[in-house]
Design an enzyme around this catalytic site. Structure first.
Site, PDB file in Angstrom:
ATOM      1  N   TYR A 124      63.925  26.296 -13.242  1.00  0.00           N
ATOM      2  CA  TYR A 124      64.606  27.595 -13.324  1.00  0.00           C
ATOM      3  C   TYR A 124      63.614  28.689 -13.702  1.00  0.00           C
ATOM      4  CZ  TYR A 124      68.242  31.014 -14.453  1.00  0.00           C
ATOM      5  OH  TYR A 124      69.042  32.139 -14.488  1.00  0.00           O
ATOM      6  N   LYS A 128      62.560  31.972 -11.380  1.00  0.00           N
ATOM      7  CA  LYS A 128      62.779  33.347 -11.838  1.00  0.00           C
ATOM      8  C   LYS A 128      61.461  34.106 -11.999  1.00  0.00           C
ATOM      9  CE  LYS A 128      67.218  33.240 -11.758  1.00  0.00           C
ATOM     10  NZ  LYS A 128      67.974  34.046 -10.752  1.00  0.00           N
TER      11      LYS A 128
END
Length: 219
Positions: A124, A128
């Site tokens: 994640y 990002k």
């Protein structure tokens, strides 16, 4: 306003709320990981002025246990699809025949995890951070066409994606212990940031990330 997602029932729920509050919205059912569906959906629009690039997912797990299937799934949505949505939207904005109408706003939905690292969130965080890099590069390249590109980087909010995580008292305490303001983010705070970045008040802002994290990344 056009609402686009792969789940019609969720789109209809949001559409109903918008209409009840005096707004107007139409829905387009589309899986953004399918580039053919995506292009077809955007082609149906007469014009596109503002894009909120919001699709994303997370599968928290230890780094050494991340499977290739989970890695591929998250990269496909959080990076590849986000790139293609932004690219297709930018092409639509550049299609405007009237020079005065050219330009637009693209807001990529990032995360505080695009600025820091965290255990059980390696994929994640990677996706990002990639989105933050994409935002900066797009902003530089599209600026001559008056297309502004920014990201919004929230801390934890209670959403359908995070609700199950936050239901774990140990995890919730971990989160709350890292937010100096001592609370989760609220949806209306993110909506306010979107409205600001999309408005003329932000006309000189491009290539940056608006971090709405209660102080998480200040430590």
């Amino acid at each position: 306003m056009v609402l686009l997602s792969r789940t019609q029932s969720q789109l209809e729920e949001v559409q109903e709320k918008i209409i009840k509050n005096g707004g107007r919205a139409r829905i387009l059912v589309c899986d953004v990981t399918d580039s053919h569906q995506l292009r077809s959906a955007v082609d149906r629009l007469e014009r596109l002025d503002i894009l909120i690039n919001n699709a994303g997912m997370n599968i928290p797990e230890p780094f050494v246990e991340v499977s290739e299937s989970h890695l591929d799934e998250m990269l496909a949505l959080n990076v590849r699809a986000a790139f293609l949505v932004a690219q297709i939207a930018a092409r639509k904005m550049l299609e405007a025949s009237d020079r005065a109408a050219k330009g637009g706003v693209i807001i990529n939905m990032s995360s505080q995890m695009g600025h820091v690292g965290a255990e059980r969130r390696t994929v994640y965080c990677m996706t990002k951070h990639a989105l933050e890099g994409l935002t900066k590069a797009m902003a530089v390249e599209l600026a001559p066409s008056n297309i502004r590109v920014n990201s919004i980087a929230p801390t934890f909010l209670e959403t359908p994606m995070t609700r199950s995580f936050l239901a774990d008292p140990e995890f919730r305490n971990w989160v709350m212990g890292r937010i100096p303001l001592g609370r989760l983010g609220r949806m209306e705070e993110i909506a306010g940031a979107i409205l600001f970045l999309a408005s003329p008040a932000a006309s000189l802002i491009t290539g940056t990330s608006l971090v709405i994290d209660g102080g998480w990344t200040a430590r």
